[in-house]
Motif scaffolding. Sequence first.
Motif, mmCIF file in Angstrom:
data_model
loop_
_atom_site.group_PDB
_atom_site.id
_atom_site.type_symbol
_atom_site.label_atom_id
_atom_site.label_comp_id
_atom_site.label_asym_id
_atom_site.label_seq_id
_atom_site.Cartn_x
_atom_site.Cartn_y
_atom_site.Cartn_z
ATOM 1 N N GLU A 119 0.829 -1.207 0.000
ATOM 2 C CA GLU A 119 0.000 0.000 0.000
ATOM 3 C C GLU A 119 0.867 1.261 0.000
ATOM 4 O OE1 GLU A 119 -2.813 2.241 3.251
ATOM 5 O OE2 GLU A 119 -2.857 0.045 3.192
ATOM 6 N N ILE A 120 1.887 1.280 0.849
ATOM 7 C CA ILE A 120 2.785 2.443 0.908
ATOM 8 C C ILE A 120 3.557 2.580 -0.408
ATOM 9 C CG2 ILE A 120 4.795 3.424 2.075
ATOM 10 C CD1 ILE A 120 3.837 1.978 4.634
ATOM 11 N N ALA A 121 4.057 1.451 -0.918
ATOM 12 C CA ALA A 121 4.819 1.487 -2.172
ATOM 13 C C ALA A 121 3.972 2.048 -3.306
ATOM 14 C CB ALA A 121 5.319 0.083 -2.511
ATOM 15 N N GLY A 122 2.695 1.696 -3.301
ATOM 16 C CA GLY A 122 1.810 2.194 -4.349
ATOM 17 C C GLY A 122 1.706 3.710 -4.341
ATOM 18 N N ARG A 123 1.686 4.307 -3.150
ATOM 19 C CA ARG A 123 1.577 5.764 -3.043
ATOM 20 C C ARG A 123 2.853 6.470 -3.498
ATOM 21 N NH1 ARG A 123 -1.058 4.600 1.960
ATOM 22 N NH2 ARG A 123 0.783 5.216 3.170
ATOM 23 N N TRP A 124 3.987 5.792 -3.343
ATOM 24 C CA TRP A 124 5.274 6.413 -3.648
ATOM 25 C C TRP A 124 5.856 5.986 -4.995
ATOM 26 C CZ3 TRP A 124 8.033 10.046 -0.855
ATOM 27 C CH2 TRP A 124 7.457 10.422 0.362
ATOM 28 N N ARG A 125 5.166 5.125 -5.695
ATOM 29 C CA ARG A 125 5.741 4.537 -6.910
ATOM 30 C C ARG A 125 6.104 5.600 -7.954
ATOM 31 N NH1 ARG A 125 2.881 -0.100 -10.711
ATOM 32 N NH2 ARG A 125 4.667 -0.441 -12.102
ATOM 33 N N GLN A 126 5.220 6.555 -8.180
ATOM 34 C CA GLN A 126 5.483 7.561 -9.213
ATOM 35 C C GLN A 126 6.658 8.462 -8.833
ATOM 36 O OE1 GLN A 126 4.242 7.651 -12.294
ATOM 37 N NE2 GLN A 126 3.197 5.752 -11.689
ATOM 38 N N ARG A 127 6.770 8.812 -7.546
ATOM 39 C CA ARG A 127 7.905 9.651 -7.152
ATOM 40 C C ARG A 127 9.216 8.895 -7.311
ATOM 41 N NH1 ARG A 127 8.984 12.966 -1.467
ATOM 42 N NH2 ARG A 127 11.243 13.223 -1.796
ATOM 43 N N VAL A 128 9.226 7.615 -6.930
ATOM 44 C CA VAL A 128 10.441 6.808 -7.113
ATOM 45 C C VAL A 128 10.800 6.727 -8.591
ATOM 46 C CG1 VAL A 128 11.416 4.480 -6.903
ATOM 47 C CG2 VAL A 128 10.139 5.486 -4.990
ATOM 48 N N LYS A 129 9.804 6.555 -9.418
ATOM 49 C CA LYS A 129 10.048 6.479 -10.858
ATOM 50 C C LYS A 129 10.623 7.782 -11.397
ATOM 51 C CE LYS A 129 7.766 5.079 -15.159
ATOM 52 N NZ LYS A 129 6.500 4.602 -15.763
ATOM 53 N N ALA A 130 10.162 8.907 -10.826
ATOM 54 C CA ALA A 130 10.648 10.202 -11.286
ATOM 55 C C ALA A 130 12.079 10.475 -10.844
ATOM 56 C CB ALA A 130 9.724 11.303 -10.775
ATOM 57 N N GLU A 131 12.464 9.962 -9.678
ATOM 58 C CA GLU A 131 13.773 10.285 -9.118
ATOM 59 C C GLU A 131 14.853 9.267 -9.431
ATOM 60 O OE1 GLU A 131 13.902 11.604 -5.117
ATOM 61 O OE2 GLU A 131 12.007 12.723 -5.240
ATOM 62 N N ILE A 132 14.478 8.053 -9.761
ATOM 63 C CA ILE A 132 15.479 7.021 -10.070
ATOM 64 C C ILE A 132 15.272 6.567 -11.505
ATOM 65 C CG2 ILE A 132 16.361 4.724 -9.503
ATOM 66 C CD1 ILE A 132 15.451 5.117 -6.659
ATOM 67 N N SER A 133 16.269 6.773 -12.336
ATOM 68 C CA SER A 133 16.153 6.398 -13.741
ATOM 69 C C SER A 133 16.608 4.959 -13.939
ATOM 70 C CB SER A 133 16.996 7.330 -14.615
ATOM 71 O OG SER A 133 18.365 7.237 -14.243
ATOM 72 N N LEU A 177 15.455 6.807 -0.404
ATOM 73 C CA LEU A 177 15.335 7.372 -1.741
ATOM 74 C C LEU A 177 16.343 8.501 -1.945
ATOM 75 C CD1 LEU A 177 13.836 7.512 -4.443
ATOM 76 C CD2 LEU A 177 12.146 8.997 -3.346
ATOM 77 N N ASP A 178 16.508 9.348 -0.933
ATOM 78 C CA ASP A 178 17.440 10.472 -1.046
ATOM 79 C C ASP A 178 18.893 10.009 -1.123
ATOM 80 O OD1 ASP A 178 15.316 12.209 -0.970
ATOM 81 O OD2 ASP A 178 15.499 12.676 1.180
ATOM 82 N N SER A 179 19.199 8.874 -0.496
ATOM 83 C CA SER A 179 20.592 8.401 -0.452
ATOM 84 C C SER A 179 20.894 7.310 -1.478
ATOM 85 C CB SER A 179 20.914 7.873 0.952
ATOM 86 O OG SER A 179 20.080 6.766 1.276
ATOM 87 N N PHE A 180 19.915 6.997 -2.317
ATOM 88 C CA PHE A 180 20.105 5.877 -3.254
ATOM 89 C C PHE A 180 21.177 6.198 -4.292
ATOM 90 C CE2 PHE A 180 19.203 3.688 -7.268
ATOM 91 C CZ PHE A 180 19.239 2.371 -6.840
ATOM 92 N N GLN A 181 22.046 5.228 -4.531
ATOM 93 C CA GLN A 181 23.052 5.315 -5.581
ATOM 94 C C GLN A 181 22.974 4.067 -6.436
ATOM 95 O OE1 GLN A 181 26.846 5.858 -3.640
ATOM 96 N NE2 GLN A 181 26.537 8.060 -3.372
#
Length: 460
Positions: free
Chosen positions: A156-170, A207-211
């Motif tokens: 449920e949480i992942a669903g809410r954040w999926r689009q932001r993750v997609k926008a920030e991680i290519s 998400l902010d620290s992802f490399q």
Amino acid sequence: MNHYPIFTHLENRPVLLVGAGTVAERKAAALLRAGAQVRVVAERLNPLFSQWLDEGKIVYLGGQFDEDFLNDVFLAVAATDNRSLNEQVFRAAEAKGKFCNTVDTADLCSFIVPAVIDRSPMKIAVSSGGTAPVLARKWRQMIETLIPLESGKMAEIAGRWRQRVKAEISGTENRRRFWENLFDSRFATLAAQNNTAAAEAELVTQLDSFQAAKGEVVLVGAGPGDPGLLTIHALQAIQAADVVFYDALVSDGIMAMVRQDAEKISVGKRAGNHHVQQETTNRLLVEHALAGRRVVRLKGGDPFVFGRGGEEAQVLKQAGIPYRIVPGVTAALGATAYAGIPLTHRDCAQSALFVTGHSKHDGEQPDWRTLALGNQTLVIYMGTLQASLIAEKLIEYGRSENTPVAVISNGTLPQQQVRTGRLKNLPELAAEAPRPALMVIGEVAALGGELGWFQNDKVE
């Protein structure tokens, strides 16, 4: 696979249910939970159906089935104890191009209803294709104990954040790694505690620290064919891979266990038919790893037993690519065991030699004197095309022409065949054997008839 697994979206879609007894009750309850508009045909409604009707949860169409009831429904369910009526519903649905499920009658189903593990919004379905629903339910119960209750909250949480993750991680692979790392982290504990705010804060931190991770290569031994012989490390590697380079000897059953969305590239080689040059394979492994991908080189048997794994590891080492080796059950161990042939035996074989039937074009000739020694088992990979020469040389250097031999085709697979005979007959046995085939020479080859346990065709 004769059924394509799907999850249908039934919210506000009309569904026709024929029947209103105990079995139909279960179907109606599941359809209502999915948000379907349930239209019921039945001569009489049982108490629960009557209650649903009073509450406006279902629509009652009367006691007689009419084919026109199917015109505007999404799918139909026949759940009566009248075989003739159930078949009438199914045939009408087929004629109108509507999906239809008939309870407990597999031959009257265009779709089946699996046993479901519900961790909404995540659902896991288990099905036997309508052949053994009790077995499917048994496996559902076993699997359900392995699925944490917090899985639904995490989804449920992942669903809410999926689009932001997609926008920030290519990149698909990078996003996949982010989610995998997140689900294996403290995030899961916070979700289990129903601490949604803290779980989302942990997601933001990661998400902010992802490399983007660096690529790696895993040389994986797939074993001789039976998927049950895969090691746990091998299974984990092929299910985590972004790209899999596989050999011709890797069985379909094992390839079916590779992660579905992984890129699969055949670099298979068979005797007399080199599909992809080794140099090309080496180059591709390096290129994909340098692009940051998790690469699996999947080889039949063991990577370091006539699998050119050593050559590939050297190339990766020189290119500075991180790599690891996952051993596999080599054919000499797996195929002989499934054929009931022990490689060593106190009475007649104190050693075993593994040799290949071919080497590099400029390779030296084998030490035939050593290969022809008695009281040992000789296992020859990729040798069927050289069977005449092998038999001739072994006899010339002292091995009896009556030495027992076995040629094992498709070892460990359901289509396994074992041909047995004497060394003097090896060329004929090898010529008749389907490939891939393994040749076993030595007194232990005669024990297969006594110790064979795996269901297979023995060809004398």
